[in-house]
Design a protein around this motif. Sequence first.
Motif, PDB file in Angstrom:
ATOM      1  N   ASP A 224       0.832  -1.213   0.000  1.00 20.77           N
ATOM      2  CA  ASP A 224       0.000   0.000   0.000  1.00 20.77           C
ATOM      3  C   ASP A 224       0.863   1.259   0.000  1.00 20.77           C
ATOM      4  OD1 ASP A 224      -2.275  -1.539   0.005  1.00 20.77           O
ATOM      5  OD2 ASP A 224      -2.700  -1.264   2.158  1.00 20.77           O
TER       6      ASP A 224
ATOM      7  N   LEU B  44       5.791   8.688   3.997  1.00 23.29           N
ATOM      8  CA  LEU B  44       4.548   7.915   4.035  1.00 23.29           C
ATOM      9  C   LEU B  44       4.590   6.825   5.108  1.00 23.29           C
ATOM     10  CD1 LEU B  44       3.723   7.688   0.225  1.00 23.29           C
ATOM     11  CD2 LEU B  44       2.493   8.998   1.973  1.00 23.29           C
TER      12      LEU B  44
ATOM     13  N   LYS C 286       1.931   9.600  -5.338  1.00 22.82           N
ATOM     14  CA  LYS C 286       2.445  10.925  -5.001  1.00 22.82           C
ATOM     15  C   LYS C 286       3.486  11.383  -6.026  1.00 22.82           C
ATOM     16  CE  LYS C 286       3.032  13.495  -0.852  1.00 22.82           C
ATOM     17  NZ  LYS C 286       2.813  13.493   0.548  1.00 22.82           N
TER      18      LYS C 286
ATOM     19  N   ASP D 277       1.142   4.138  -2.781  1.00 27.69           N
ATOM     20  CA  ASP D 277       0.904   5.538  -2.413  1.00 27.69           C
ATOM     21  C   ASP D 277       2.103   6.413  -2.781  1.00 27.69           C
ATOM     22  OD1 ASP D 277      -1.575   4.887  -1.443  1.00 27.69           O
ATOM     23  OD2 ASP D 277      -0.993   4.911   0.678  1.00 27.69           O
TER      24      ASP D 277
END
Length: 194
Positions: free
Chosen positions: A50, A85, A58, A54
């Motif tokens: 995940d 993150l 970004k 992500d």
Amino acid sequence: MKSVLSDDALLVSNYIKGDENSLTILITRHKQRIYSFIYSKVYDRDVSEDIFQDTFIKVINTLKRGRYNEEGKFLPWVMRIAHNLVIDHFRRNNRMPKFDNDGEFSIFSVLSDNCLNAEKQLIKDQVECDVRRLIEELPNDQKEVLYMRVYQEMSFKDISEKTGVSINTALGRMRYALINLRKVIDKHDIILTN
């Protein structure tokens, strides 16, 4: 190594110009290193996947908005995004040990998990690093007062005497330093709390 950096820069440039395949090559080239870094922090394959996704969402958004400054440092930039993150993940989940409340005391329910301490330390180190970097962006007179007040725990009277300015000027510089820090924090979308 230098050719990989220039290749990365060329691929980034090509992607920005519309060549979607360039991004695929970049992801394939750096996937193992970035994923391994993330996994080494969270120790969970699903969470790592995940966060990896992500990270590249970004990256894509930043590239498409034209907010990426090419300095031949694509991989360190992506690693920084991944690192932030990971920290956001720990902050969001506020990973604290859970205690069984079955009425019986167990020493194992109160021993802290070293992994959790490592997470807190990671967040603390990142915040301190971000704050130091932000302070460096301040004008010298504001930076000086902020450093003396926060890191040397000096009174404004002592700061006034050391810098040769009035107490009101020292207070004003501190006030402007805090205002400017807030502006820089907002500009860079930095989260400084857990």
